[in-house]
Structures are given as structure tokens and as C-alpha cells.
Design a protein around this motif. Structure first.
Motif, PDB file in Angstrom:
ATOM      1  N   UNK A  28       0.693  -1.227  -0.138  1.00 35.27           N
ATOM      2  CA  UNK A  28      -0.036   0.048  -0.074  1.00 35.27           C
ATOM      3  C   UNK A  28       0.748   1.229   0.223  1.00 35.27           C
ATOM      4  N   UNK A  29       1.966   1.497   0.749  1.00 39.13           N
ATOM      5  CA  UNK A  29       2.946   2.498   0.898  1.00 39.13           C
ATOM      6  C   UNK A  29       3.620   2.620  -0.398  1.00 39.13           C
ATOM      7  N   UNK A  30       3.838   1.236  -1.063  1.00 37.87           N
ATOM      8  CA  UNK A  30       4.670   1.454  -2.359  1.00 37.87           C
ATOM      9  C   UNK A  30       3.774   1.928  -3.365  1.00 37.87           C
ATOM     10  N   UNK A  31       2.367   1.586  -3.594  1.00 36.92           N
ATOM     11  CA  UNK A  31       1.573   2.157  -4.569  1.00 36.92           C
ATOM     12  C   UNK A  31       1.229   3.759  -4.372  1.00 36.92           C
ATOM     13  N   UNK A  32       1.240   4.147  -3.057  1.00 38.44           N
ATOM     14  CA  UNK A  32       1.127   5.612  -2.957  1.00 38.44           C
ATOM     15  C   UNK A  32       2.378   6.283  -3.245  1.00 38.44           C
ATOM     16  N   UNK A  33       3.523   5.887  -3.542  1.00 43.42           N
ATOM     17  CA  UNK A  33       4.818   6.648  -3.757  1.00 43.42           C
ATOM     18  C   UNK A  33       5.417   6.480  -5.137  1.00 43.42           C
ATOM     19  N   UNK A  34       4.808   5.474  -5.874  1.00 42.30           N
ATOM     20  CA  UNK A  34       5.424   5.080  -7.285  1.00 42.30           C
ATOM     21  C   UNK A  34       4.262   5.368  -8.490  1.00 42.30           C
ATOM     22  N   UNK A  35       4.718   5.890  -9.388  1.00 46.94           N
ATOM     23  CA  UNK A  35       3.552   6.504 -10.614  1.00 46.94           C
ATOM     24  C   UNK A  35       3.444   5.079 -11.407  1.00 46.94           C
ATOM     25  N   UNK A  36       4.502   4.371 -12.259  1.00 49.14           N
ATOM     26  CA  UNK A  36       4.182   3.404 -12.960  1.00 49.14           C
ATOM     27  C   UNK A  36       4.602   2.070 -12.642  1.00 49.14           C
ATOM     28  N   UNK A  37       3.553   1.486 -11.888  1.00 50.98           N
ATOM     29  CA  UNK A  37       3.495   0.030 -11.213  1.00 50.98           C
ATOM     30  C   UNK A  37       3.247  -1.066 -12.293  1.00 50.98           C
ATOM     31  N   UNK A  38       4.261  -1.739 -11.940  1.00 55.46           N
ATOM     32  CA  UNK A  38       4.005  -3.065 -12.801  1.00 55.46           C
ATOM     33  C   UNK A  38       2.852  -3.874 -12.518  1.00 55.46           C
ATOM     34  N   UNK A  39       2.315  -4.663 -13.402  1.00 57.33           N
ATOM     35  CA  UNK A  39       1.115  -5.738 -13.194  1.00 57.33           C
ATOM     36  C   UNK A  39       1.600  -6.462 -12.291  1.00 57.33           C
ATOM     37  N   UNK A  40       2.757  -6.998 -12.083  1.00 51.94           N
ATOM     38  CA  UNK A  40       3.226  -8.151 -11.296  1.00 51.94           C
ATOM     39  C   UNK A  40       3.031  -7.663  -9.768  1.00 51.94           C
ATOM     40  N   UNK A  41       3.424  -6.425  -9.546  1.00 50.55           N
ATOM     41  CA  UNK A  41       3.022  -5.675  -8.003  1.00 50.55           C
ATOM     42  C   UNK A  41       1.546  -5.652  -7.917  1.00 50.55           C
ATOM     43  N   UNK A  42       0.618  -4.846  -8.929  1.00 51.42           N
ATOM     44  CA  UNK A  42      -0.808  -4.885  -8.715  1.00 51.42           C
ATOM     45  C   UNK A  42      -1.471  -6.108  -8.434  1.00 51.42           C
TER      46      UNK A  42
END
Length: 147
Positions: A28-42
Motif C-alpha cells: 500500500x505504501x509502495x503504491x502511494x509513492x510510485x507512478x508506474x506500477x508493474x502488473x506483477x505488483x498490482x
């Protein structure tokens, strides 16, 4: 120089990936701070830990030292951040061992007494004055090496 104070208010450890040894954070913290998130992380479960450095899920973590100290010599004093290798070298202890003791004692909130053994140690550090320090007039420097 001599370590005068351990600055407890900044904590003493961070959770790190066992592969890259870099700090891990909650998805959740990662998603708040990164713009281009890979499908693997999602697609990772919500409880996953992510290594921002490798931009991947971390499945095995360890505890690493990150201790802020106030040091002084005849020329003045400064606040320094010391990391795992240097703190281990001085204390002769691993952060994971201290954390394990705390967990077993059901005392994960207190600041470990072992860290205070840093106080009054004479040390020679090579420090980094980063671009961040210069641009932001930030007076806390990172120890690059314990000499």
C-alpha cells in the motif's frame, strides 16, 4: 571522534529484503509513492512487502541496523546515520538477534539497551555529504564506512 548520543527518536532498524538487503515497504505504501506500477505488483496480495529498489515482491526479510548518532570531536559535532555493517562492527551483534530477543520477550516497542553500547565509543567514519544534504541544507550525514 566519539559517539556522544544515540538518537532514539529515529529508531534503530529497518526491515530489509534478504536478496538485495534494501529496505522493504508495504504494498500500500509502495503504491502511494510510485507512478508506474508493474502488473506483477498490482496482482500481489495486499499484505505483500515490496522492495522499492528492485521493484519486486520480497518474500524473505531480515532486520538491519539504521541508527542515528550524535558524534563530537575537537572540531565540533554532527549527526550521522550509521547502517548495519558499521553498527555490527562496533557492537559485535546482529540487528536480527536483538529483534528476535525483543519478539520473544514480547517487548517490540522499547529501544534496545544493547544499542547504547555505542555511546562513548571512539570511531573514525568516512561520511557522505550527498546532493540532498547540500540542496536541502540537511545536516544529517550518512556513514559510508567505519574506518
Amino acid at each position: 571522534m566519539k559517539i556522544k548520543i544515540v538518537q532514539e527518536e529515529y529508531g534503530w532498524f529497518y526491515p530489509a529484503c534478504r536478496k538485495c538487503f534494501k529496505k522493504v515497504i508495504a504494498k500500500s505504501e509502495y503504491l502511494q509513492n510510485v507512478e508506474n506500477v508493474s502488473d506483477d505488483i498490482l496482482q500481489m496480495p495486499a499484505t505483500s512487502l515490496v522492495s522499492p529498489k528492485s521493484r519486486s515482491e520480497c518474500t524473505s526479510i531480515t532486520t538491519k541496523f539504521k541508527v542515528q548518532v550524535w558524534v563530537q570531536d575537537e572540531s565540533g559535532s554532527v549527526s550521522l546515520v550509521t547502517f548495519d555493517r558499521d553498527v555490527q562492527k562496533i557492537l559485535g551483534l546482529a540487528a536480527g538477534d536483538i529483534r528476535e530477543r525483543q519478539v520473544k520477550a514480547n517487548d517490540t516497542e522499547s529501544f534496545p539497551h544493547e544499542i547504547f553500547r555505542l555511546v562513548d565509543k571512539k570511531v573514525t567514519f568516512k561520511i557522505v555529504v550527498s546532493e540532498f544534504n547540500l540542496k536541502n541544507d540537511y545536516p544529517v550525514y550518512t556513514v559510508q564506512k567505519n574506518m
